[in-house]
Scaffold this motif. Sequence first.
Motif, PDB file in Angstrom:
ATOM      1  N   ASP A 276      -6.159  36.397   3.978  1.00 35.77           N
ATOM      2  CA  ASP A 276      -6.876  36.586   5.239  1.00 35.77           C
ATOM      3  C   ASP A 276      -7.810  35.414   5.515  1.00 35.77           C
ATOM      4  O   ASP A 276      -7.918  34.940   6.654  1.00 35.77           O
ATOM      5  CB  ASP A 276      -7.671  37.892   5.213  1.00 35.77           C
ATOM      6  CG  ASP A 276      -6.797  39.125   5.434  1.00 35.77           C
ATOM      7  OD1 ASP A 276      -5.634  38.958   5.834  1.00 35.77           O
ATOM      8  OD2 ASP A 276      -7.293  40.252   5.210  1.00 35.77           O
ATOM      9  N   ALA A 277      -8.505  34.940   4.477  1.00 39.23           N
ATOM     10  CA  ALA A 277      -9.412  33.799   4.649  1.00 39.23           C
ATOM     11  C   ALA A 277      -8.639  32.560   5.092  1.00 39.23           C
ATOM     12  O   ALA A 277      -9.055  31.843   6.020  1.00 39.23           O
ATOM     13  CB  ALA A 277     -10.164  33.524   3.345  1.00 39.23           C
ATOM     14  N   LYS A 278      -7.493  32.308   4.443  1.00 39.41           N
ATOM     15  CA  LYS A 278      -6.664  31.155   4.807  1.00 39.41           C
ATOM     16  C   LYS A 278      -6.084  31.307   6.213  1.00 39.41           C
ATOM     17  O   LYS A 278      -6.004  30.337   6.980  1.00 39.41           O
ATOM     18  CB  LYS A 278      -5.538  30.979   3.791  1.00 39.41           C
ATOM     19  CG  LYS A 278      -6.027  30.478   2.433  1.00 39.41           C
ATOM     20  CD  LYS A 278      -4.909  30.463   1.400  1.00 39.41           C
ATOM     21  CE  LYS A 278      -5.422  30.019   0.035  1.00 39.41           C
ATOM     22  NZ  LYS A 278      -4.404  30.134  -1.022  1.00 39.41           N
ATOM     23  N   ASP A 279      -5.673  32.532   6.557  1.00 41.99           N
ATOM     24  CA  ASP A 279      -5.120  32.787   7.894  1.00 41.99           C
ATOM     25  C   ASP A 279      -6.173  32.552   8.977  1.00 41.99           C
ATOM     26  O   ASP A 279      -5.868  32.004  10.048  1.00 41.99           O
ATOM     27  CB  ASP A 279      -4.589  34.217   7.993  1.00 41.99           C
ATOM     28  CG  ASP A 279      -3.251  34.395   7.286  1.00 41.99           C
ATOM     29  OD1 ASP A 279      -2.646  33.371   6.896  1.00 41.99           O
ATOM     30  OD2 ASP A 279      -2.812  35.556   7.121  1.00 41.99           O
ATOM     31  N   LEU A 280      -7.421  32.971   8.713  1.00 40.56           N
ATOM     32  CA  LEU A 280      -8.490  32.749   9.684  1.00 40.56           C
ATOM     33  C   LEU A 280      -8.772  31.260   9.854  1.00 40.56           C
ATOM     34  O   LEU A 280      -8.992  30.772  10.968  1.00 40.56           O
ATOM     35  CB  LEU A 280      -9.770  33.481   9.251  1.00 40.56           C
ATOM     36  CG  LEU A 280      -9.763  34.999   9.433  1.00 40.56           C
ATOM     37  CD1 LEU A 280     -10.981  35.620   8.757  1.00 40.56           C
ATOM     38  CD2 LEU A 280      -9.729  35.387  10.911  1.00 40.56           C
ATOM     39  N   TYR A 281      -8.746  30.531   8.744  1.00 39.41           N
ATOM     40  CA  TYR A 281      -8.949  29.082   8.815  1.00 39.41           C
ATOM     41  C   TYR A 281      -7.825  28.420   9.608  1.00 39.41           C
ATOM     42  O   TYR A 281      -8.071  27.598  10.505  1.00 39.41           O
ATOM     43  CB  TYR A 281      -9.040  28.471   7.417  1.00 39.41           C
ATOM     44  CG  TYR A 281      -9.172  26.969   7.438  1.00 39.41           C
ATOM     45  CD1 TYR A 281     -10.378  26.368   7.815  1.00 39.41           C
ATOM     46  CD2 TYR A 281      -8.088  26.150   7.119  1.00 39.41           C
ATOM     47  CE1 TYR A 281     -10.500  24.990   7.865  1.00 39.41           C
ATOM     48  CE2 TYR A 281      -8.201  24.762   7.167  1.00 39.41           C
ATOM     49  CZ  TYR A 281      -9.416  24.196   7.541  1.00 39.41           C
ATOM     50  OH  TYR A 281      -9.535  22.825   7.611  1.00 39.41           O
ATOM     51  N   ALA A 282      -6.593  28.827   9.290  1.00 40.85           N
ATOM     52  CA  ALA A 282      -5.427  28.254   9.979  1.00 40.85           C
ATOM     53  C   ALA A 282      -5.411  28.611  11.467  1.00 40.85           C
ATOM     54  O   ALA A 282      -4.912  27.848  12.296  1.00 40.85           O
ATOM     55  CB  ALA A 282      -4.142  28.743   9.310  1.00 40.85           C
ATOM     56  N   ALA A 283      -5.988  29.775  11.803  1.00 36.34           N
ATOM     57  CA  ALA A 283      -5.992  30.224  13.200  1.00 36.34           C
ATOM     58  C   ALA A 283      -7.060  29.532  14.035  1.00 36.34           C
ATOM     59  O   ALA A 283      -6.981  29.522  15.270  1.00 36.34           O
ATOM     60  CB  ALA A 283      -6.215  31.736  13.254  1.00 36.34           C
ATOM     61  N   GLY A 284      -8.050  28.926  13.359  1.00 39.75           N
ATOM     62  CA  GLY A 284      -9.147  28.310  14.093  1.00 39.75           C
ATOM     63  C   GLY A 284      -9.347  26.865  13.754  1.00 39.75           C
ATOM     64  O   GLY A 284      -8.715  25.979  14.338  1.00 39.75           O
ATOM     65  N   GLU A 285     -10.198  26.612  12.781  1.00 37.52           N
ATOM     66  CA  GLU A 285     -10.563  25.233  12.434  1.00 37.52           C
ATOM     67  C   GLU A 285      -9.388  24.409  11.933  1.00 37.52           C
ATOM     68  O   GLU A 285      -9.383  23.187  12.042  1.00 37.52           O
ATOM     69  CB  GLU A 285     -11.669  25.246  11.367  1.00 37.52           C
ATOM     70  CG  GLU A 285     -13.006  25.774  11.877  1.00 37.52           C
ATOM     71  CD  GLU A 285     -14.089  25.660  10.824  1.00 37.52           C
ATOM     72  OE1 GLU A 285     -14.565  24.536  10.606  1.00 37.52           O
ATOM     73  OE2 GLU A 285     -14.450  26.689  10.226  1.00 37.52           O
ATOM     74  N   GLY A 286      -8.386  25.081  11.388  1.00 39.43           N
ATOM     75  CA  GLY A 286      -7.273  24.355  10.781  1.00 39.43           C
ATOM     76  C   GLY A 286      -6.154  24.002  11.729  1.00 39.43           C
ATOM     77  O   GLY A 286      -5.083  23.554  11.304  1.00 39.43           O
ATOM     78  N   LYS A 287      -6.341  24.199  13.027  1.00 40.29           N
ATOM     79  CA  LYS A 287      -5.264  23.855  13.970  1.00 40.29           C
ATOM     80  C   LYS A 287      -5.855  23.395  15.296  1.00 40.29           C
ATOM     81  O   LYS A 287      -7.027  23.603  15.583  1.00 40.29           O
ATOM     82  CB  LYS A 287      -4.345  25.061  14.193  1.00 40.29           C
ATOM     83  CG  LYS A 287      -4.995  26.230  14.932  1.00 40.29           C
ATOM     84  CD  LYS A 287      -3.988  27.316  15.285  1.00 40.29           C
ATOM     85  CE  LYS A 287      -3.055  26.866  16.372  1.00 40.29           C
ATOM     86  NZ  LYS A 287      -2.166  27.915  16.858  1.00 40.29           N
ATOM     87  N   PHE A 288      -5.013  22.784  16.101  1.00 39.01           N
ATOM     88  CA  PHE A 288      -5.409  22.401  17.452  1.00 39.01           C
ATOM     89  C   PHE A 288      -5.197  23.630  18.333  1.00 39.01           C
ATOM     90  O   PHE A 288      -4.107  24.179  18.395  1.00 39.01           O
ATOM     91  CB  PHE A 288      -4.568  21.230  17.951  1.00 39.01           C
ATOM     92  CG  PHE A 288      -4.953  20.783  19.333  1.00 39.01           C
ATOM     93  CD1 PHE A 288      -6.122  20.049  19.532  1.00 39.01           C
ATOM     94  CD2 PHE A 288      -4.169  21.129  20.427  1.00 39.01           C
ATOM     95  CE1 PHE A 288      -6.488  19.649  20.806  1.00 39.01           C
ATOM     96  CE2 PHE A 288      -4.532  20.723  21.705  1.00 39.01           C
ATOM     97  CZ  PHE A 288      -5.694  19.985  21.887  1.00 39.01           C
ATOM     98  N   GLY A 289      -6.249  24.060  19.013  1.00 34.63           N
ATOM     99  CA  GLY A 289      -6.142  25.317  19.744  1.00 34.63           C
ATOM    100  C   GLY A 289      -6.529  26.459  18.815  1.00 34.63           C
ATOM    101  O   GLY A 289      -6.860  26.264  17.651  1.00 34.63           O
ATOM    102  N   THR A 290      -6.465  27.676  19.326  1.00 39.21           N
ATOM    103  CA  THR A 290      -6.914  28.840  18.555  1.00 39.21           C
ATOM    104  C   THR A 290      -5.887  29.959  18.625  1.00 39.21           C
ATOM    105  O   THR A 290      -5.348  30.254  19.692  1.00 39.21           O
ATOM    106  CB  THR A 290      -8.258  29.360  19.119  1.00 39.21           C
ATOM    107  OG1 THR A 290      -9.189  28.284  19.211  1.00 39.21           O
ATOM    108  CG2 THR A 290      -8.836  30.454  18.238  1.00 39.21           C
ATOM    109  N   ASP A 291      -5.616  30.562  17.476  1.00 41.66           N
ATOM    110  CA  ASP A 291      -4.749  31.741  17.430  1.00 41.66           C
ATOM    111  C   ASP A 291      -5.646  32.978  17.505  1.00 41.66           C
ATOM    112  O   ASP A 291      -6.024  33.558  16.489  1.00 41.66           O
ATOM    113  CB  ASP A 291      -3.933  31.729  16.125  1.00 41.66           C
ATOM    114  CG  ASP A 291      -2.944  32.880  16.046  1.00 41.66           C
ATOM    115  OD1 ASP A 291      -3.010  33.790  16.896  1.00 41.66           O
ATOM    116  OD2 ASP A 291      -2.122  32.893  15.114  1.00 41.66           O
TER     117      ASP A 291
END
Length: 316
Positions: free
Chosen positions: A171-186
């Motif tokens: 969940d922590a990794k998914d939240l990172y990937a959904a926000g700070e870790g990508k261009f745009g936001t999931d």
Amino acid sequence: MVYRGSVRPFVNFDAKQDAEILHRAMKGLGTDEDVILMLVAARSNNQRQQIKAAYKTSYGKDLVGALKSELGGLFQNLVVALMTPPVSYDAALLHKAIKGVGTDDAALIEILASRSAARLRDLHEVYERDFGNKLEKDICSDTSGWYKRLLVILLQGRREEGVDEATVQKDAKDLYAAGEGKFGTDEEKFINILGNRSAEHLRQVFAAYRNLCGSDIEDSIEGETTGNLENLLLAVVKCTRSLPSFFAESLYKSMRRAGTDDDTLMRIAVSRSEEDMLDIAACFKERYGTSLHNAVQEDTSGAYQKCLLYLCGPKD
């Protein structure tokens, strides 16, 4: 469990006698507001409901209607709120928030982010009984987008239980990937995790998130979302971390602006007086260096002030 409300059930309670005291306070010329506020604020909500029933039996009149005819302004609003059963009070607040001119998103966010799962489930039935409409339908007709989606998820009161150790890191990794870790936001990923996991699970996720990327989840939310969705996500996180801290911050903001936000001040004082007001007051003093009692005293006046001070608990 230690009781942390500022208002406790009154010892040696006598509903008929209290009804008589209130009747005398409203009889004749003038109204004894001090008697009304001291009695109402010193009884639990359950006891107030018994007083209402005893008043109707003794005098053939509705107590709330009598109080409305004798009182005015903010003090009247506060006393009526105190005389309302807690779930009915929440239902009325939500109805006012979504059926008035515009939407009171602050009230909507506060209630749906902070109430227990059981309270949220009870709200559906009480709202429909009191207002003749389905709560979810009314909220959906007044909101939109991802904000609406998260409100509806919270409204279900169906959070998962316990901690799933196997998915905390994911969940922590998914939240990172959904926000700070990508261009745009999931946004959907944020909503599904923050809206459905248990508070205990989320607290572990937040700690894992900080270890993973060196910043708090709040920083990501503020950087990746805007408007009502941002405010709702932040409220969910803050309530998950600490309900008393969330309410202390809300109270502070309600009294530190041009004019007092009496709706927020009253809503929190009434709804938390039998829940955790002592903890809220302690958080307030720790965070802001002054007592909640002093802050309320500086920002309010009259019988309204006296009643609020009673609901806020001891002076220090």
